[in-house]
Structures are given as C-alpha cells and as structure tokens.
Write a protein that holds these residues in place. Sequence first.
Motif, PDB file in Angstrom:
ATOM      1  N   ASP A  69     -31.210 -57.063  17.871  1.00  3.43           N
ATOM      2  CA  ASP A  69     -30.234 -55.969  18.036  1.00  3.43           C
ATOM      3  C   ASP A  69     -29.818 -55.870  19.502  1.00  3.43           C
ATOM      4  O   ASP A  69     -30.384 -55.094  20.273  1.00  3.43           O
ATOM      5  CB  ASP A  69     -30.864 -54.656  17.555  1.00  3.43           C
ATOM      6  CG  ASP A  69     -29.850 -53.530  17.486  1.00  3.43           C
ATOM      7  OD1 ASP A  69     -28.651 -53.812  17.327  1.00  3.43           O
ATOM      8  OD2 ASP A  69     -30.274 -52.356  17.586  1.00  3.43           O
ATOM      9  N   HIS A 119     -22.820 -53.855  15.915  1.00  2.05           N
ATOM     10  CA  HIS A 119     -23.044 -54.325  14.545  1.00  2.05           C
ATOM     11  C   HIS A 119     -21.715 -54.722  13.906  1.00  2.05           C
ATOM     12  O   HIS A 119     -20.699 -54.049  14.101  1.00  2.05           O
ATOM     13  CB  HIS A 119     -23.660 -53.212  13.683  1.00  2.05           C
ATOM     14  CG  HIS A 119     -24.861 -52.569  14.273  1.00  2.05           C
ATOM     15  ND1 HIS A 119     -25.375 -51.379  13.794  1.00  2.05           N
ATOM     16  CD2 HIS A 119     -25.670 -52.933  15.308  1.00  2.05           C
ATOM     17  CE1 HIS A 119     -26.437 -51.046  14.493  1.00  2.05           C
ATOM     18  NE2 HIS A 119     -26.634 -51.967  15.426  1.00  2.05           N
ATOM     19  N   GLY A 144     -32.220 -57.270  12.832  1.00  4.03           N
ATOM     20  CA  GLY A 144     -31.479 -56.748  13.979  1.00  4.03           C
ATOM     21  C   GLY A 144     -30.041 -57.209  14.027  1.00  4.03           C
ATOM     22  O   GLY A 144     -29.199 -56.557  14.643  1.00  4.03           O
ATOM     23  N   HIS A 169     -28.805 -50.435  10.605  1.00  2.00           N
ATOM     24  CA  HIS A 169     -29.902 -51.346  10.310  1.00  2.00           C
ATOM     25  C   HIS A 169     -30.665 -51.019   9.036  1.00  2.00           C
ATOM     26  O   HIS A 169     -30.835 -51.890   8.171  1.00  2.00           O
ATOM     27  CB  HIS A 169     -30.877 -51.384  11.491  1.00  2.00           C
ATOM     28  CG  HIS A 169     -30.298 -51.957  12.727  1.00  2.00           C
ATOM     29  ND1 HIS A 169     -30.083 -53.299  12.900  1.00  2.00           N
ATOM     30  CD2 HIS A 169     -29.863 -51.351  13.870  1.00  2.00           C
ATOM     31  CE1 HIS A 169     -29.537 -53.512  14.081  1.00  2.00           C
ATOM     32  NE2 HIS A 169     -29.398 -52.352  14.694  1.00  2.00           N
TER      33      HIS A 169
END
Length: 502
Positions: A360, A423, A88, A176
């Motif tokens: 995440d 991210h 994550g 991911h």
Amino acid sequence: MNPHHDAPLRSANRDLQEIEKKMDRRRFLTKTSLGIGSLALGSLMGMEKIFPGNPQTPPQLSESANGLAGLPHFMPKAKRVIYLFQAGGPSQLDLFDYKPKLVDLHGQELPESVRDGQRLTGMSADQSSFPMTSSAFKFQQYGQSRAWVSELMPHTAELVDELCFIKSMQTGQINHDPAITFFQTGHQLPGRPSMGAWLSYGLGSDNQNLPSFIVLVSKDAVLDQPLYARLWGNGFLPSQHQGIQFRSGKDPVLYLGNPENYEGEDRREMLDYLKSLNEVQLDTYGDPEINARITQYEMAFRMQTSVPEVTDMSSEPDWVYEMYGEESRDPGTYAANCLMARKLIEKDVKFVQLYHQGWDQHGNLPGAIKNQCKKTDQATAALIKDLKQRGLLEDTLVVWGGEFGRTVYSQGTLSPDNYGRDHHPRCFTKWMCGAGVKPGITYGETDEFGYNVVKDTVHVHDLQATILHLFGIDHEKLTYKHQGRRFRLTDVEGHVVKGILT
C-alpha cells in the motif's frame, strides 16, 4: 457384545443424562414445545414425509472427508492451488503494465474524460489536480512471449513463458478490507466462506493427516494493512473447512502439542471418550456442527505427528535454499513460506494461501516497492521452478496478485524518487500459471494511460469461477443453503475466462 468397547459409550450416556437432568426451565419448555409440535405435524403428514428413510433419524448432509457426492462435475486440471496474495495493491504500472506514453505525459493532468467521475478514496478525493506520473523503473520484453516486465522483477522475468498475465482485472471495491474480503469470499462484507473453505467443502481432502486448507502469513512484511482470520474462515460452512494458519517457530499450530507429562495414549483415551459424548449429542440433537467438532478433534490428533514432519526443513539441501534465497532459512519469511508451500502441496494439501503485506504505497512508492520486490521476486520465481522440476506444476495452480491496482496519477510529489499512487479498482494485473492455464500469454488490455480496461475485462467473480472450473467445479452448482437462500462463492455473477485455459 464387547463390554470393554461399550464401556465408554455407557459412561457417556450416563454423563449426558446427568446434563439433561440439570436442564434449565427455559430450555425444557423450548425442547418440549418443539417436540410436541413435531409430533403433531408427524401425525398429520406421516413421519416418513418429514424424515425420509428412517423416521427416527433426520437426514445428514451428504458430505464426507472426500467432499460432496457428485463432485467434481467434470475432469479437473488442478489438484492443488497456491495463492500468493500480495496484500495492499501492487502497482501494475511499475511492475507489469508498461505505458511508454506516460514518459511524455509526466506531470500533465489526467483528462476528466478518462477518469469519467470514478469514485475516489478519501486519500485523493480532495486533490485539486491529478498529475500523471510515469514509472521510475525501466521495462523490457522477455521470453518468446515478449512480455513486458519491470527491472524490479528480474527473477519473474526469466519465467514469463510459464505465466499467464491478466492485465484487465477489475473489482468494485476501492478500500482494502472490503476488496481483500471480496477476493477471498466473493462478497465485500464479512461472513461468507473463503475460497479455500469452498474447495474443502466441495472436494474434501487428499491427505487425511493435514487440513485441506492451510494459511501462511509473512512475518517479514510491512504491516501497513491488517489481515483478519475471517479471510480464511468457513463462514456458514461446517467449521472443519476453515483455513488453519501455520505460524513460524516451534509451534506452527497453537495448542496442538500435549501438555507437559501428558502422553499420546492419554490423549487418545480422552478423545475416544469425548467422541462418545459427542456422538450421543449428535444422536440426540442432530446438529451437523457436532460432526464437525468430532472431525476437528480427530484431525488435531493426527496433526500431532504430521505437522512436525511437514514443517521440518532439515532435509532440504543447500541448493534449494540458494534457489529460494537466503531468507528461506528463516521460518516465517515470505521466502520460507514459499518453500513451505511446496512441501505442503507435496503432501496433497489442496489450498495453500500465502499473504504478504506491504504493497500500500501512497507515498515513497519507488523505495517501498523496490524493497517489496527484493523480498518476494526470487522466492516466487523459485517456487515456480521448483514445482516444475518436481512435476508438480502440471496439476498445481499458482496465482499471484493483490486486491486492486494503483492509479496513474500521483499522490504527493512528482519526484521520480518519491511519488505515490492511490488505490485503483478499474484495472490491475494478476498472473496465473500451472494446471490448465495457457503459458506465455497476456490476456486483456488497458488504455494508454493504464486507467481503464479496453479489452477482455476479468471481474473478481470471473477469476473465482475460473479457479473453480480448473478444479472440475461448475461455480453455479457448488452451493450451500443458509438462512433460506442458496449461496455460492461467485454470488449471482461470474463467467469462466476460457481465453486463458488450455
């Protein structure tokens, strides 16, 4: 000649002959046309030039349960690895990469010169502004190494002098699935062999009663991103090298036990007969995957005894459970899987892969990451302590980290209780310890925003090359020919990070 010993083989030959009689027209034409072509080529070149040695038998792969001939290439430091994959993308800015300047810059726009046109995910590509946010958590330096660790990781903080922090990790993947696939297989697209499969293929197994590559997935994790079995798959390598997932509950490996009223002697007799059939097929077709099938059936038979033994936790004393945390008594939790990992490497399983999802955190990061650390910090630290006190850390490599990091700019609010981070592949933190890795150091450096690497970049392929190096493998020489090309884990890149090695 022993008539009882040869009976299964004669029977197998008869059964295969019956199968051949029922061959359909298309297969007959395919086989005979190829056979005629081979005979013609053999008459022109000489059979010994096609099949050196015995002209009747194609050469087999120089592979055995002990790995490939000629490996390791040099003296290894590591015999086993435990990879604690935190799926994550854990936020390095809230755990290990302390950036005090962000306190003063909180809420200010991240300079465009720092972002430098970086590719963004669909979650933040349409943001009109990129306000920076400092961590909601306090940091402190620990140990003789004076490593910075967040208050979220008090147990890990006690062990910083055993760890090597790599703060300059970098990947080219921003989502991911391709990012996790890249870390596990060396390529962002599925289909390549996983790292554990490569090690199994190259070095074989040190325990003939257990797979050399075993996978554990936390049952108590937040299922924010899916995990696919191909992440521990064999790709184009022979199938006996794929990772075997151990599940919680009474059946760690599905379909391993005997059916009701089916005894072990019956299973042995069936496997002997099946092996005879497969050996006849192997002699007929020369398909190496038939050898893999034989190997897998035999391993499954041995695992009927070895798996219940290694998964039996009844002999663990109370002080061990207390060290790993109360959840270690619940099979399938992250804590229980850490304890299981120790038991597996005690049995010389070469590669143990743990997956723990739930990192995440695009929103509500403070609350979510706090829960994640509560589930993982104590057990992770206990694993390191346990390995060390048993003398196993000397030749067991432990790796901790995710597929990428998180951004310095916030998603959603700037509230200290409710910010999120996107991210971030440009820089993030992993740590390693054990077999051949320098303890108590920090390698690499990021800028004052925690956005770009400014010193000693470590790419994913570099990390993979380094792990193979610790096992005595030159990453450029461990290859497998597939579809006309020689493939390797590190593809066409990768350099050993010598600065972290003892």
